[in-house]
Motif scaffolding. Structure first.
Motif, PDB file in Angstrom:
ATOM      1  N   GLY A  79       0.577  -1.331  -0.601  1.00  0.00           N
ATOM      2  CA  GLY A  79       0.362  -0.398  -0.191  1.00  0.00           C
ATOM      3  C   GLY A  79       0.619   1.166  -0.050  1.00  0.00           C
ATOM      4  O   GLY A  79       1.701   1.077   0.566  1.00  0.00           O
ATOM      5  N   TRP A  80      -0.019   2.004  -0.851  1.00  0.00           N
ATOM      6  CA  TRP A  80       1.043   3.637  -0.407  1.00  0.00           C
ATOM      7  C   TRP A  80       0.304   4.657   0.510  1.00  0.00           C
ATOM      8  O   TRP A  80       0.544   5.649   0.597  1.00  0.00           O
ATOM      9  N   HIS A  81      -0.940   4.394   0.973  1.00  0.00           N
ATOM     10  CA  HIS A  81      -2.016   5.638   1.751  1.00  0.00           C
ATOM     11  C   HIS A  81      -0.446   5.978   3.042  1.00  0.00           C
ATOM     12  O   HIS A  81      -0.154   6.759   3.489  1.00  0.00           O
ATOM     13  N   ILE A  82      -0.195   4.621   3.831  1.00  0.00           N
ATOM     14  CA  ILE A  82       0.976   5.052   4.385  1.00  0.00           C
ATOM     15  C   ILE A  82       2.254   3.924   3.681  1.00  0.00           C
ATOM     16  O   ILE A  82       1.598   2.690   4.263  1.00  0.00           O
ATOM     17  N   ARG A  83       3.173   4.390   3.338  1.00  0.00           N
ATOM     18  CA  ARG A  83       4.030   3.561   2.997  1.00  0.00           C
ATOM     19  C   ARG A  83       4.174   2.238   2.820  1.00  0.00           C
ATOM     20  O   ARG A  83       4.647   2.476   4.075  1.00  0.00           O
ATOM     21  N   GLY A  84       3.852   0.969   2.580  1.00  0.00           N
ATOM     22  CA  GLY A  84       3.916  -0.298   2.748  1.00  0.00           C
ATOM     23  C   GLY A  84       3.364  -0.886   4.313  1.00  0.00           C
ATOM     24  O   GLY A  84       3.455  -2.055   4.397  1.00  0.00           O
ATOM     25  N   GLU A  85       2.649  -0.103   4.505  1.00  0.00           N
ATOM     26  CA  GLU A  85       2.264  -0.446   5.919  1.00  0.00           C
ATOM     27  C   GLU A  85       0.071  -0.377   6.242  1.00  0.00           C
ATOM     28  O   GLU A  85      -0.232  -0.793   6.433  1.00  0.00           O
ATOM     29  N   MET A  86      -0.347  -0.865   5.335  1.00  0.00           N
ATOM     30  CA  MET A  86      -1.774  -0.592   4.463  1.00  0.00           C
ATOM     31  C   MET A  86      -1.207  -2.113   4.821  1.00  0.00           C
ATOM     32  O   MET A  86      -3.101  -2.263   4.459  1.00  0.00           O
ATOM     33  N   GLY A  87      -1.282  -3.405   4.573  1.00  0.00           N
ATOM     34  CA  GLY A  87      -1.334  -4.921   5.548  1.00  0.00           C
ATOM     35  C   GLY A  87      -1.540  -5.265   6.024  1.00  0.00           C
ATOM     36  O   GLY A  87      -1.648  -4.091   6.594  1.00  0.00           O
ATOM     37  N   GLY A  88      -1.622  -6.460   6.646  1.00  0.00           N
ATOM     38  CA  GLY A  88      -1.478  -6.855   8.095  1.00  0.00           C
ATOM     39  C   GLY A  88      -2.608  -6.587   8.601  1.00  0.00           C
ATOM     40  O   GLY A  88      -3.672  -6.674   7.956  1.00  0.00           O
ATOM     41  N   GLY A 172       1.724   8.926   4.606  1.00  0.00           N
ATOM     42  CA  GLY A 172       3.045   9.405   5.185  1.00  0.00           C
ATOM     43  C   GLY A 172       3.212  10.836   3.940  1.00  0.00           C
ATOM     44  O   GLY A 172       4.652  11.205   4.321  1.00  0.00           O
ATOM     45  N   TRP A 173       1.897  11.885   3.106  1.00  0.00           N
ATOM     46  CA  TRP A 173       2.753  12.578   3.325  1.00  0.00           C
ATOM     47  C   TRP A 173       2.441  13.841   3.749  1.00  0.00           C
ATOM     48  O   TRP A 173       2.304  14.853   3.333  1.00  0.00           O
ATOM     49  N   THR A 174       1.164  13.418   4.815  1.00  0.00           N
ATOM     50  CA  THR A 174       0.522  14.956   5.331  1.00  0.00           C
ATOM     51  C   THR A 174       1.375  15.372   6.552  1.00  0.00           C
ATOM     52  O   THR A 174       2.354  15.018   6.894  1.00  0.00           O
ATOM     53  N   THR A 175       0.418  16.213   7.072  1.00  0.00           N
ATOM     54  CA  THR A 175       1.357  16.988   7.886  1.00  0.00           C
ATOM     55  C   THR A 175       0.496  16.942   9.294  1.00  0.00           C
ATOM     56  O   THR A 175      -0.527  17.576   9.143  1.00  0.00           O
ATOM     57  N   PRO A 176       1.118  16.442  10.807  1.00  0.00           N
ATOM     58  CA  PRO A 176       1.840  15.222  10.399  1.00  0.00           C
ATOM     59  C   PRO A 176       2.195  14.646   9.448  1.00  0.00           C
ATOM     60  O   PRO A 176       1.064  14.256   9.094  1.00  0.00           O
ATOM     61  N   ASN A 177       2.984  13.320   9.056  1.00  0.00           N
ATOM     62  CA  ASN A 177       3.442  12.229   8.352  1.00  0.00           C
ATOM     63  C   ASN A 177       3.480  11.064   9.108  1.00  0.00           C
ATOM     64  O   ASN A 177       3.421  10.701  10.622  1.00  0.00           O
ATOM     65  N   ALA A 178       2.970  10.090   9.072  1.00  0.00           N
ATOM     66  CA  ALA A 178       3.109   9.059   9.828  1.00  0.00           C
ATOM     67  C   ALA A 178       4.182   8.208  10.874  1.00  0.00           C
ATOM     68  O   ALA A 178       4.411   7.878  11.680  1.00  0.00           O
ATOM     69  N   ASP A 241       9.482  -6.043   3.010  1.00  0.00           N
ATOM     70  CA  ASP A 241       8.649  -6.063   4.397  1.00  0.00           C
ATOM     71  C   ASP A 241       8.135  -5.448   5.609  1.00  0.00           C
ATOM     72  O   ASP A 241       7.441  -5.767   5.665  1.00  0.00           O
ATOM     73  N   ASP A 242       8.569  -4.576   4.738  1.00  0.00           N
ATOM     74  CA  ASP A 242       8.385  -3.715   6.080  1.00  0.00           C
ATOM     75  C   ASP A 242       8.132  -1.957   5.145  1.00  0.00           C
ATOM     76  O   ASP A 242       9.232  -1.603   4.755  1.00  0.00           O
ATOM     77  N   GLY A 243       7.437  -1.096   5.750  1.00  0.00           N
ATOM     78  CA  GLY A 243       7.384   0.675   5.049  1.00  0.00           C
ATOM     79  C   GLY A 243       8.484   0.935   6.478  1.00  0.00           C
ATOM     80  O   GLY A 243       9.061   1.083   7.646  1.00  0.00           O
ATOM     81  N   PRO A 244       9.054   2.532   5.221  1.00  0.00           N
ATOM     82  CA  PRO A 244      10.172   3.251   6.329  1.00  0.00           C
ATOM     83  C   PRO A 244       9.874   4.197   7.460  1.00  0.00           C
ATOM     84  O   PRO A 244      10.527   4.289   8.230  1.00  0.00           O
ATOM     85  N   TYR A 245       8.039   3.826   8.208  1.00  0.00           N
ATOM     86  CA  TYR A 245       8.175   4.135   9.055  1.00  0.00           C
ATOM     87  C   TYR A 245       7.492   3.038   9.846  1.00  0.00           C
ATOM     88  O   TYR A 245       7.025   3.467  11.524  1.00  0.00           O
ATOM     89  N   GLY A 246       7.995   1.808   9.872  1.00  0.00           N
ATOM     90  CA  GLY A 246       7.793   0.907  10.521  1.00  0.00           C
ATOM     91  C   GLY A 246       8.477   0.929  12.115  1.00  0.00           C
ATOM     92  O   GLY A 246       9.643   0.575  11.885  1.00  0.00           O
ATOM     93  N   LYS A 247       7.539   0.595  13.293  1.00  0.00           N
ATOM     94  CA  LYS A 247       8.398   0.482  14.533  1.00  0.00           C
ATOM     95  C   LYS A 247       7.935  -0.128  15.588  1.00  0.00           C
ATOM     96  O   LYS A 247       7.431  -0.218  16.764  1.00  0.00           O
ATOM     97  N   GLY A 248       7.461  -1.457  14.710  1.00  0.00           N
ATOM     98  CA  GLY A 248       7.147  -2.260  15.611  1.00  0.00           C
ATOM     99  C   GLY A 248       8.242  -3.229  16.067  1.00  0.00           C
ATOM    100  O   GLY A 248       8.985  -3.698  16.046  1.00  0.00           O
ATOM    101  N   THR A 249       7.268  -4.337  16.852  1.00  0.00           N
ATOM    102  CA  THR A 249       8.481  -5.473  17.131  1.00  0.00           C
ATOM    103  C   THR A 249       7.834  -6.732  17.710  1.00  0.00           C
ATOM    104  O   THR A 249       6.958  -7.278  16.684  1.00  0.00           O
ATOM    105  N   GLY A 250       8.411  -8.067  17.809  1.00  0.00           N
ATOM    106  CA  GLY A 250       7.679  -8.741  17.406  1.00  0.00           C
ATOM    107  C   GLY A 250       8.035  -9.950  18.513  1.00  0.00           C
ATOM    108  O   GLY A 250       9.131  -9.732  19.955  1.00  0.00           O
TER     109      GLY A 250
END
Length: 825
Positions: A79-88, A172-178, A241-250
Motif C-alpha cells: 500500500g501507499w497511503h502509509i507506505r508499506g503499512e496498509m497490509g497486515g 505518509g505525506w500529510t502534516t504531520p506524517n505517519a 517486508d516493512d515500510g519506512p515508518y515501521g516501529k513494531g516489535t516481535g
C-alpha cells in the motif's frame, strides 16, 4: 476520482497475461460437500488458485477486523497511503500487526494452494496441513485455524507475530506524517499470550493451547526475517517486508502438539484495538471461547446473504456467478468504527482539534488495502448494488455516517464529505474545499432509492432534512447564475470548466428524487420547489450540454475531453434517445472501450504533449491526454447506461468485463474479488505491479455494473414500496430467473422465458403491494394477445427508453403473464 489520480498514472504499458488454471480445492472448512470453483444452493462455492501465490494479495474481512496479506501466507509491505503499512491486521481505526507466521518442526509453512470462500480463506500450507483465516463479525479479532490431518505424530509448532500499532491517519505525506506520529511498540509475554502496546493501542496474540516457550525480539517475521525495508521514495526493490515508518516489535510462541490419527485443529487469535489492554484481552477471550462456532456463524451469515437475489441466466452463466460473488464482495466490504473524532485536514495539510464525535459508524469500505474507508462517491454508487442484493441495512448506515460526519465538519451546510478515515479525519469535502458537488447531489437519490426498495418511512423521515439541505447547498453553488452548479465532479482533471456534466445530471436527478421524498412526506412546498428546479434545468439540458462534434455530451460546460462522465445522462436515463443512442454507440468503439470495459478517458485528437496513442472517433481536439485505464466503476456505469436504453446485447460486453476480472483465472488477482482497475493499455495488471503501487484488489463499486443490470434491467424489478407499489417489467429477450429478490420485509421471485412469439413472465410477490407486471416488446413487434393467469386481461402500452412496454396491474402473490407478439404492419 480524487483518490485514484496516483494509481491511474503509475504505469503505462500494455498488459499481457498468461492463462492461470483453476485447481480443485480441499474440502471446504464450512460445507464439506461444497465442490471447489462451483456455485451451489448455499452460495457461490469456492475459487482456488495455485500459481504465483506470493504475488497475489488476499483480504479476509469482518466488520471490525480485517487482514491483508499474500496468498502464500506471507505479509509483504503493501500500500501507499502509509507506505508499506496498509497490509497486515487492522481493526479500524488502528493497525495491530504486520503479520503472523507459522512453522512446524522448524519449517515455515508456505501455501501451495489458495482457496477463497464466502467470508474465509483456506490454504494448503504443508503435507496434511491447512490454514483457514476468518474474521468474525462484531469482534475486534481475527482467527486462524491450523488443521493437522493424520497420521498420529507429535510436532513442534512455532508462531511468530510482528506488531505495528499505528493509526489509519496520518499518512505518509500529510502534516504531520505517519513517521512523525508512529511510536515504537513494546512487546511482552503474559504467560500464555503475546502482548504488544503503543500507548492505548494494544494487540494480543494467543491460542487455544498453552505454549511451551516464548521469545521476544525486534524481528520475528517468520521467513521474512531479516526484513527488506522499503525506502521512503522510489525506486524500490521488487518486494519489501516493512515500510519506512515501521516501529513494531516481535514475539514468538512455541507449542508441542500431539496429533492423533484422526487429526486436530489448533486455533490462534489476533485481537486488540485503541481502548487499552483490558478490552483487547476481552476480545481475545471472546474469539477463542468457541472459534469453531465463530467460523460456522460466519458461514451461516454469508449463506443468508447468498440466499437473497439468487439468479439463473442460462445464456450468461458467468454473469450469474458474478452476481453471487458480488453479493459476497459487498458483505466483505462492511466496516464499523466507534468514537470518530471528526476534523477536517484539508487534504492532509492541517490538524485542528475535533469539532465533535460520531459515536458509531458503519459503512461499505471503498477498497482494499488503501481505501477501506467512508467515501460518498463509492457509497452512493454502491447503494444501487446493495439494494439489488437486499443489503439495505449497510447502505442506510453508510448514508447515516455521511450525514453525521458532514453535519459536524460542515456545520449543517448540507455539503456531503468526500473521504473519511475511521478515526474521523475528513481528508476532502469540508466547506472550504472545492467539492465534490456531485456527492451532495447524489445523496437524496440514494435515500430515495433505499426508501423505494425498503418501504422504510422512518428512514426517509430521518434522512429528509439533510437531503433538503444537500440540494439547497448544491443550488447555492451557481455563482454565475446560469443554472448549473459549480464544483468538482467525479473527474478532477486539468482543463475542465467550472460546471461539470455529472454535477448537472445528478443535480436534476437529485431534485426529482427530493421532490419524490417530499411528496411522500406531504411537504408540498418543497415538492413544488424541487420539481420546478429540476424541470427548468431539464428543459435546457439537451440544448446546452450536447456536443455534436464529439457525438457525446460535454464533460464540462462547453468543453469536450472524452471522460467517462459523458455517460451520466444515459446512466440516469435523462438523455433523449436522439442523443443517447449515438453517444452509446460512440463509446462502444475502440476509442473508448478495451478488452475489459470502458476507459477513463477516451482517445482522439489532443493538444497534450504526448499526443494521441489510440484511434480517433471524432475530430475534436482535446486539451488533455487519454487515460486508457479501465476502472470497474466506469465499466459499471456504461453497463447501466446501455441497459437503460434496452441495449442488452451491447451491455453484455461491459457486464462481462467486470465479471471476468472477478472470476476469470486468466485475469484475477484475488479469486472472486472485483478490483478497482482492470488490466488496460495504460494500466499494468495489479499482479504484475509492486505491492506498493497497485490499485485496490477488492473494490465495492464495480458490483453496481453486475447486480443492478441483472435485477433492475433483466428482471425489471422496480419497487416503490413507500407508496405500496412494485413494478416488474423484464426484458423478454433474456431468459432469466431471480429468486428471493428482497422487497421491504418480503421478497419476490421472477422467471422470464421465451418460446417463439410468446414471452412468459412468472412472478411470486410476497409483500402486500399493487403489482405492475409487464414485458418489453421486441423492436417493431405488435401485440397479438396478453393473458394473466391464463385469461385475457386489459393492458396498457408505455413507451420508455427501453422500448415499448406492456403493463398489467394486479395484486401481490403468484401470477403468470404471457404476451404473444406479432409483427407491426
Amino acid at each position: 476520482m480524487r483518490r485514484h489520480l496516483v494509481i491511474a498514472t503509475i504505469v503505462a504499458t500494455v498488459v499481457s497475461l498468461m492463462p492461470v488454471a483453476a485447481k480443485a480445492s480441499p474440502a471446504s472448512p464450512v460445507s464439506p460437500a461444497s465442490p471447489a470453483n462451483q456455485a451451489g444452493p448455499a452460495g457461490p462455492g469456492e475459487l482456488s488458485e495455485t500459481r504465483r501465490l506470493p504475488d497475489r494479495r488476499t483480504v479476509v474481512s469482518g466488520d471490525r477486523m480485517y487482514q491483508v496479506g499474500a496468498a502464500d501466507g506471507s505479509y509483504p509491505a503493501t500500500g501507499w497511503h502509509i507506505r508499506g503499512e496498509m497490509g497486515g491486521f487492522w481493526t479500524p481505526p488502528v493497525k495491530l500487526l504486520d503479520g503472523i507466521w507459522f512453522a512446524v518442526d522448524g519449517r515455515w509453512l508456505t501455501a501451495s494452494r489458495f482457496t477463497a470462500g464466502p467470508g474465509y480463506t483456506t490454504t494448503v500450507v504443508g503435507d496434511g496441513i491447512e490454514r483457514t483465516d476468518v474474521s468474525p463479525d462484531g469482534q475486534r479479532a481475527a482467527l486462524v485455524r491450523l488443521r493437522f490431518r493424520g497420521p498420529a505424530r507429535t510436532v513442534t509448532l512455532t508462531a511468530q507475530a510482528h506488531s505495528e500499532l499505528l493509526a489509519a491517519y496520518p499518512w505518509g505525506w500529510t502534516t504531520p506524517n505517519a513517521g512523525d506520529t508512529n511510536r515504537p511498540d513494546t512487546g511482552a509475554f503474559d504467560g500464555r499470550n503475546l502482548l504488544f502496546r503503543d500507548g492505548g493501542y494494544t494487540a494480543v496474540v494467543g491460542s487455544s493451547e498453552r505454549p511451551d516457550g516464548h521469545r521476544l525480539g525486534a524481528g520475528m517475521r517468520g521467513p521474512q526475517e531479516p526484513p527488506v525495508v522499503c525506502p521512503a521514495t522510489d525506486p524500490t526493490p521488487p518486494r519489501c517486508d516493512d515500510g519506512p515508518y515501521g516501529k513494531g516489535t516481535g514475539g514468538e510462541l512455541t507449542y508441542t502438539v500431539d496429533i492423533p490419527r484422526t487429526g486436530r485443529d489448533i486455533w490462534f487469535a489476533v485481537a486488540g484495538g485503541d481502548a487499552g489492554v483490558r478490552p483487547a484481552y476481552a476480545e481475545l477471550a471472546t474469539a477463542l471461547r468457541d472459534p469453531a462456532k465463530a467460523l460456522r456463524d460466519k458461514a451461516a451469515a454469508r449463506k443468508a446473504i447468498a440466499g437473497r437475489t439468487r439468479v439463473e441466466i442460462p445464456g450468461d452463466p458467468l454473469l450469474a456467478r458474478s452476481v453471487e460473488w458480488s453479493k459476497q464482495n459487498l458483505a466483505d466490504s462492511v466496516q464499523q468504527a466507534r468514537d470518530l473524532d471528526v476534523f477536517a485536514s484539508h487534504e492532509g495539510r492541517e490538524n485542528p482539534p475535533p469539532v465533535g464525535t460520531v459515536r458509531s459508524a458503519t459503512w461499505f469500505g471503498a477498497g482494499w488495502p488503501d481505501y477501506p474507508w467512508i467515501f460518498a462517491t463509492d457509497g452512493e454508487y454502491t447503494a444501487f448494488a446493495a439494494a439489488a442484493a437486499g443489503q439495505f441495512e449497510t447502505a442506510k448506515d453508510h448514508l447515516r455516517a455521511l450525514r453525521d460526519i458532514s453535519d459536524l465538519v460542515n456545520a449543517r451546510s448540507g455539503k456531503v464529505v468526500h473521504e473519511v478515515t475511521p478515526d474521523g479525519q475528513v481528508y476532502f469535502g469540508a466547506n472550504a474545499d472545492a467539492g465534490n458537488t456531485d456527492e451532495s447531489a447524489k445523496f437524496p437519490s440514494a435515500v430515495a432509492l433505499l426508501w423505494r426498495w425498503s418501504g422504510d418511512d422512518r428512514f426517509r423521515d430521518e434522512m429528509y432534512d439533510f437531503s433538503v439541505r444537500a440540494m439547497r447547498h448544491v443550488l447555492s453553488l451557481d455563482a454565475d447564475g446560469d443554472g448549473w452548479p459549480e464544483g468538482l465532479g467525479n473527474v478532477e482533471r486539468p482543463g475542465m470548466a467550472e460546471e461539470k456534466l455529472d454535477v448537472a445530471v445528478y443535480t436534476i436527478r437529485g431534485l426529482r428524487d427530493l421532490a419524490d421524498l417530499a411528496n411522500g412526506r406531504g411537504d408540498r412546498d418543497t415538492e413544488r420547489w424541487a420539481t420546478a428546479q429540476a424541470q427548468s434545468r431539464l428543459q435546457r439540458f439537451e440544448r446546452e450540454w450536447w456536443f455534436p462534434a464529439g457525438i457525446s455530451y460535454a464533460d464540462s460546460y462547453g468543453t469536450f475531453q472524452r471522460h467517462w462522465t459523458g455517460l451520466t445522462p444515459m446512466e440516469t436515463g435523462l438523455a433523449t434517445k436522439e442523443h443517447a443512442l449515438p453517444a452509446l454507440e460512440q463509446r462502444e468503439r475502440p476509442c473508448y472501450t478495451g478488452e475489459f470495459g470502458l476507459f477513463h478517458t477516451g482517445t482522439g485528437p489532443t493538444s497534450a504533449p504526448a499526443g494521441n496513442p489510440g484511434p480517433a472517433c471524432d475530430p475534436v481536439v482535446s486539451t488533455v491526454p487519454s487515460e486508457r485505464s479501465t476502472f470497474s466503476l466506469n465499466t459499471a456505469v456504461m453497463a447501466v447506461a446501455e441497459g437503460n436504453y434496452g441495449r442488452l446485447d451491447a451491455q453484455r460486453r461491459y457486464t462481462t468485463g467486470n465479471a471476468r476480472v472477478q472470476l476469470d483465472p486468466a485475469v484475477w488477482e484475488l479469486p472472486g474479488a472485483m478490483p478497482e482497475i482492470a488490466p488496460s493499455p495504460d494500466f499494468v495488471a495489479n499482479i504484475d505491479q509492486s505491492f506498493l503501487t497497485r490499485s485496490s484488489v477488492l473494490q465495492a463499486w464495480g458490483a453496481y455494473g453486475v447486480l443492478w443490470p441483472v435485477v433492475h434491467q433483466y428482471l425489471g424489478v422496480d419497487p416503490d414500496l413507500g407508496r405500496g407499489k412494485v413494478s416488474i417489467v423484464p426484458d423478454g429477450r433474456v431468459g432469466v430467473t431471480g429468486r428471493d429478490i428482497r422487497l421491504g420485509n418480503g421478497s419476490a421471485d421472477v422467471e422470464v422465458s421465451r418460446s417463439g412469439r410468446a414471452v412468459k413472465v412468472a412472478v411470486d410477490v410476497r409483500v402486500r403491494v399493487e403489482v405492475t407486471i409487464g414485458a418489453v416488446l421486441p423492436a417493431g413487434a405488435s401485440v397479438d394477445r396478453v393473458t394473466l393467469d391464463g385469461r385475457p386481461v386489459r393492458y396498457s402500452t408505455v413507451d420508455t427508453n427501453r422500448g415499448r412496454e406492456i403493463h398489467v396491474v394486479t395484486t401481490g402473490g403468484r401470477h403468470v403473464l404471457q404476451v404473444v407478439t406479432g409483427t407491426a404492419r
